[in-house]
Every structure is written in structure tokens, then in C-alpha cells.
Write a protein that holds these residues in place. Sequence first.
Motif, PDB file in Angstrom:
ATOM      1  N   ILE A  17      13.993  -9.226  -6.209  1.00  0.00           N
ATOM      2  CA  ILE A  17      12.894  -9.001  -5.272  1.00  0.00           C
ATOM      3  C   ILE A  17      12.759  -7.521  -4.939  1.00  0.00           C
ATOM      4  O   ILE A  17      11.646  -6.977  -4.869  1.00  0.00           O
ATOM      5  CB  ILE A  17      13.104  -9.863  -4.021  1.00  0.00           C
ATOM      6  N   ALA A  18      13.864  -6.835  -4.756  1.00  0.00           N
ATOM      7  CA  ALA A  18      13.805  -5.387  -4.503  1.00  0.00           C
ATOM      8  C   ALA A  18      13.205  -4.659  -5.700  1.00  0.00           C
ATOM      9  O   ALA A  18      12.398  -3.725  -5.532  1.00  0.00           O
ATOM     10  CB  ALA A  18      15.204  -4.863  -4.196  1.00  0.00           C
ATOM     11  N   GLU A  19      13.569  -5.089  -6.905  1.00  0.00           N
ATOM     12  CA  GLU A  19      13.037  -4.441  -8.103  1.00  0.00           C
ATOM     13  C   GLU A  19      11.533  -4.692  -8.229  1.00  0.00           C
ATOM     14  O   GLU A  19      10.774  -3.782  -8.590  1.00  0.00           O
ATOM     15  CB  GLU A  19      13.761  -4.966  -9.344  1.00  0.00           C
ATOM     16  N   ALA A  20      11.088  -5.912  -7.933  1.00  0.00           N
ATOM     17  CA  ALA A  20       9.653  -6.197  -7.982  1.00  0.00           C
ATOM     18  C   ALA A  20       8.895  -5.361  -6.950  1.00  0.00           C
ATOM     19  O   ALA A  20       7.780  -4.897  -7.209  1.00  0.00           O
ATOM     20  CB  ALA A  20       9.420  -7.686  -7.744  1.00  0.00           C
ATOM     21  N   THR A  21       9.502  -5.148  -5.784  1.00  0.00           N
ATOM     22  CA  THR A  21       8.859  -4.309  -4.770  1.00  0.00           C
ATOM     23  C   THR A  21       8.722  -2.879  -5.260  1.00  0.00           C
ATOM     24  O   THR A  21       7.671  -2.237  -5.075  1.00  0.00           O
ATOM     25  CB  THR A  21       9.669  -4.344  -3.464  1.00  0.00           C
ATOM     26  N   ARG A  22       9.748  -2.366  -5.903  1.00  0.00           N
ATOM     27  CA  ARG A  22       9.668  -1.005  -6.449  1.00  0.00           C
ATOM     28  C   ARG A  22       8.597  -0.912  -7.540  1.00  0.00           C
ATOM     29  O   ARG A  22       7.894   0.105  -7.651  1.00  0.00           O
ATOM     30  CB  ARG A  22      11.038  -0.582  -6.990  1.00  0.00           C
TER      31      ARG A  22
ATOM     32  N   ILE B 109       0.869  -1.181   0.000  1.00  0.00           N
ATOM     33  CA  ILE B 109       0.000   0.000   0.000  1.00  0.00           C
ATOM     34  C   ILE B 109       0.901   1.225   0.000  1.00  0.00           C
ATOM     35  O   ILE B 109       1.815   1.340   0.830  1.00  0.00           O
ATOM     36  CB  ILE B 109      -0.928   0.035   1.220  1.00  0.00           C
ATOM     37  N   ALA B 110       0.659   2.117  -0.934  1.00  0.00           N
ATOM     38  CA  ALA B 110       1.361   3.402  -0.992  1.00  0.00           C
ATOM     39  C   ALA B 110       0.346   4.472  -1.369  1.00  0.00           C
ATOM     40  O   ALA B 110      -0.458   4.273  -2.291  1.00  0.00           O
ATOM     41  CB  ALA B 110       2.503   3.360  -2.013  1.00  0.00           C
ATOM     42  N   ASN B 111       0.362   5.575  -0.633  1.00  0.00           N
ATOM     43  CA  ASN B 111      -0.600   6.663  -0.846  1.00  0.00           C
ATOM     44  C   ASN B 111      -2.046   6.150  -0.792  1.00  0.00           C
ATOM     45  O   ASN B 111      -2.919   6.639  -1.505  1.00  0.00           O
ATOM     46  CB  ASN B 111      -0.340   7.369  -2.180  1.00  0.00           C
ATOM     47  N   GLY B 112      -2.264   5.115   0.023  1.00  0.00           N
ATOM     48  CA  GLY B 112      -3.618   4.630   0.243  1.00  0.00           C
ATOM     49  C   GLY B 112      -4.143   3.677  -0.803  1.00  0.00           C
ATOM     50  O   GLY B 112      -5.332   3.332  -0.771  1.00  0.00           O
TER      51      GLY B 112
ATOM     52  N   ALA C  82       5.315   1.528  -7.517  1.00  0.00           N
ATOM     53  CA  ALA C  82       4.972   2.430  -8.631  1.00  0.00           C
ATOM     54  C   ALA C  82       3.525   2.220  -9.065  1.00  0.00           C
ATOM     55  O   ALA C  82       2.800   3.183  -9.358  1.00  0.00           O
ATOM     56  CB  ALA C  82       5.924   2.183  -9.797  1.00  0.00           C
ATOM     57  N   ILE C  83       3.082   0.964  -9.088  1.00  0.00           N
ATOM     58  CA  ILE C  83       1.698   0.673  -9.461  1.00  0.00           C
ATOM     59  C   ILE C  83       0.742   1.246  -8.418  1.00  0.00           C
ATOM     60  O   ILE C  83      -0.286   1.849  -8.753  1.00  0.00           O
ATOM     61  CB  ILE C  83       1.511  -0.850  -9.621  1.00  0.00           C
ATOM     62  N   ALA C  84       1.076   1.094  -7.137  1.00  0.00           N
ATOM     63  CA  ALA C  84       0.225   1.629  -6.079  1.00  0.00           C
ATOM     64  C   ALA C  84       0.094   3.146  -6.183  1.00  0.00           C
ATOM     65  O   ALA C  84      -1.012   3.701  -6.057  1.00  0.00           O
ATOM     66  CB  ALA C  84       0.787   1.239  -4.718  1.00  0.00           C
ATOM     67  N   LYS C  85       1.197   3.820  -6.429  1.00  0.00           N
ATOM     68  CA  LYS C  85       1.155   5.282  -6.503  1.00  0.00           C
ATOM     69  C   LYS C  85       0.378   5.750  -7.728  1.00  0.00           C
ATOM     70  O   LYS C  85      -0.303   6.781  -7.686  1.00  0.00           O
ATOM     71  CB  LYS C  85       2.583   5.831  -6.508  1.00  0.00           C
TER      72      LYS C  85
END
Length: 543
Positions: free
Chosen positions: A113-118, A95-98, A122-125
Motif C-alpha cells: 500500500i505504501a508503494e502504491a501511494t508512492r 493530489i501533489a503539486n496541484g 509520482a503520477i501526480a507530480k
Amino acid sequence: MRRRDFMAWGGIGMGSLLLPGGIGRAIAAEELASTLDPALKKRLADVALQASRDGGGSYCDVRIGRYLRQYVMTRETRVENVVNEESTGVGIRVIANGAWGFAATRALDPDSIAEATRQALAIAKANARIQTEPVQLAPVRGVGEVAWATPVRRNGMTVPLEEKVALLMDVNAAATAEGADFVSSRMFLVNEQKYFASTEGSYIDQDVHRIWAPFTVTAVDKASGKFRTRDGLSAPMGLGYEYLTPDPSQRFELPGGVIAYGQAYDMREDAAAAARQAREKLTAPAVQPGRYDLVLDPSNLFLTIHENVGHPLELDRVLGYEANYAGTSFATLDKREEGYRWGSDIVNFVADKVQAGSLGAVGYDDEGVPCKRWDLVKDGILVDYQATRDQAHILGKTESDGCSYADAWSSVQFQRMPNVSLAPGKTPLTVKEMIADVERGLYIHGRGSYSIDQQRYNAQFGGQLYYEIRNGEIAGMVEDAAYQIRTPEFWNACSAICDARDFRLGGSFFDGKGQPSQVSAVSHGSSTTRFDGINIINTARNI
């Protein structure tokens, strides 16, 4: 056959299985017994959790999954196919920005894994720019490092393939010896090795096993070309290979000569009985249409519970968020508020994610929520639905029901049906005693064809075996029957339920939902149940 099952069975028929679990790879049978190191999974999960914090995520969960499947298909004296499949990877939800974001990778290294998290961040934002309300998560307490496993006595993945093939060959031979013209038998084994971690402090390692051994027997009248089939009466189970070891205590002798099974299955015995009953069906008269009192065995009633109780009480269908695979739901939120009468006073439906031996039993769901039991219909009145963490507030709940599930590391988790069962009767009552009180009725076993409308209000169900009841006695087998229902009228016509001695599970091994489609497995239990004045049609009659 249901459309959602056809998608899986169609892949079997083409020789390449269209199965859950992302893009799997074929492996040697010996690899089915291997596992990933929990310490490695924790280190990789921590990479994603830290990357989420560093990137502005307010919440993150990580699922590291290894999904193993073995499927064995036979026909008469031949092995038609053996599939050993493995799929491993990492799914990351933030969850990012709700707003939610999700990404996945099959690479088990920190950089990937770090890249997938980023990517998930980006999708959340991006989603947050168009989302009208922020995600609201019901609280859940982190549980630290814990483990849960299906309590199997014999891991099916370690049983030699030769032993499995020998059993299926014996099953086919038993059916052929009793007059079957054709027989196909199959064995499905699933092992989900699931590791969940979240920024709330949970590191949950689970080892989930399921098994199913279905078959179909066909008898042919060579003079007329007429044929009849009888499928196995087993249930898919959340057990190990011990399920296929016969146990007299789990064998139920029922009126009409039908043998049913609980948490142990004699597949050879059932196949021999199926061949005899398939031949009997060739000469059984067609049912006379009209109103009958129905006595429904759990092997039949489970599907009615699944389609006309379990699915319409999924909150996403109720709200109109989910309409794939037979639509939304008639059971809108106002019905709960008004105390809607779903069934008669003896009708109680319980949602359950902890029942031993069931397909849906796990320790924690795919949001890290401890699993539990809760009431859906109490004394005939609708009292609740099925909700995940981000749905709980809609119902005024302070906790999730623990029914979130994803069928693969590459799939995002969402609300899936828990086990939903009809509670057994409280008054001592056997099947024989129930039938003795029926003047004109039908006693139905097994799952048949069915249809439902787009709100799960109207439906029609068939079966495998039908026995006419006259004046409290089994009068003989009939054919070509189906019962028609409106959901609330049907459950309000429930007049008797056998007691807990008769309680048995049925279930769906390949239950589809969502778009893109995901597959889950879920059990439905009941004791034999009576319904009064239900309309029966003759499915062979031409109009």
C-alpha cells in the motif's frame, strides 16, 4: 438493448462475465457472506495517508473495497450458469503539486500500500508538469469513523443457492404453463463493501446491496415462424432478497389488465402474465403512425429520464470532458444562466442519492461527501447539474453534490449520475382518470429498444406493451410502435402527472460511462405521465 448493457450481457452469453470490479476470482457461495475487519481496513488506510504526507501530497483518499457478485442464469428447466465472484483491493488517489495521481493494488499489506501511494504521487507530480490549472476541491468536513448500510431485511448473499434456483424454476414453469415457448430468467445480486478514508479525517465504512431479477418470455406462432417477447416489468433495486417476496401493498393493478410492482415483486405472477401478453402480441395489429397523446408508465419513462435528462445534465458531458457512450450534451452552461425552459410548469426533476430502495442510495459518495437531494429542473426551468468536488467551483458552488463513484477498487472515481426522478403531480390523479381524458393515445409499458443522438437532443424509444386509447378507454393492444422526441419539446408537451400514490422506480443495473469503461447502477422514479401530440412511428413498416 443498449450498447453499454450489451457489454455486460455479451459476457454472460459467452459463459465468462465481463463485469465491473477489477479482475475478480471465483469463490464458493459461502464466502459471499464474509467481510473484512474494519480495524484492519483503518490500519491499512492510515499507511497510505501517512505515505502521502511523507511524499509531499497535499491530499489523499483511500478506498479499500471488497466487491461481491452472484449471478444465476436459467432457461426453461435448466440452470445455465452460476457465478460467485469476489474482488478485493485498494485504490489510492492523491493530489501533489496541484494535480491528481492514482494507483491501486490488490495486496492488503502495508508495504504494498505504501508503494502504491508512492506510485500515485509520482503520477501526480508528472501530471503537474503539463497541467494548466491546479485541482480545486470543494471543502468537505471530515466525519471521523462512521458506518452506513443498505437497510436490507434479508441479505441476498446469505440466501441458499437452492432457494434462488427454485424460485427461477418456478418462474419458468409459470410462464410455460401460460403458453410461453421459451423463457429465460436470471438473478443478479451485488454487495459492495467499501471503506473510504481521507487526509481530511473521514473513515467511512459502507455496506451496499443491490438486486435485480429479470426474465424474458418468448411466444412463437409455429405456422408463420413469427415470435414476440415480453420482458419482466420489475425494476432493479437497492434492497435485499426481501424484494422477491410478494407484498399486496406494492402491487399496482393498472388499466388494460397490466400489473406493476413497487418495492416488492411477484416474479411468478409477472412471468405468467408475460406469457399471456406475449401470445396476445402475436395477433395484435401494428400501430397506425401519427400524432398521439402518450400515457407513459414509469417502467417505460425511466429510460427516457435516464438518457435525456440524467446523462445530459452530467457536468463532464456538458463541458465536453466526457463523450463516451453517446456523446456530450446540448444542455450547455449558458442555458442554466438564461433560465432555459426544459419542460412545462409541472416538470420537476430531482437528483437524489438518499432515496430508500433506490440503486444509487448510499450514505457517502466515493469522495467522502455526505449524500443529498437537489433540484435539476424546477417548475420546468433548468437550474442545476451534477458535480463532484473538483467540478463544484465551475458552477460557483461551495460544496460537491456527492455523486462521485468508482465501480471497483482498481478504478478511479469520477462523476456518475445520481438517481434522477420526475416529481409526482401535486393534484390528485389516478392512471384511470388520466386515460379517461385522452381521445387518441397510446399507453406504453416497459423498456424497449431506443436510439439517441450525440448530444441527447433527438431520441427514439420503444416499449414492451402498447395499448391504444380511444375516447378515454383502452381499445386493445397494438404492436410495432416507437415514439420520437426532441428533448425540450417532449418535456414541454408534458400535460399531466399522476400523484405520489403511483410513484415507482425503474433503473439501470449496468450503466456504462467513461474510457476505460466503468459500470454503475442508478434508479429513476416517476408516476404515470401524459405527453400531448407526440410522433409515433410504425417500426415494422418497410419504406
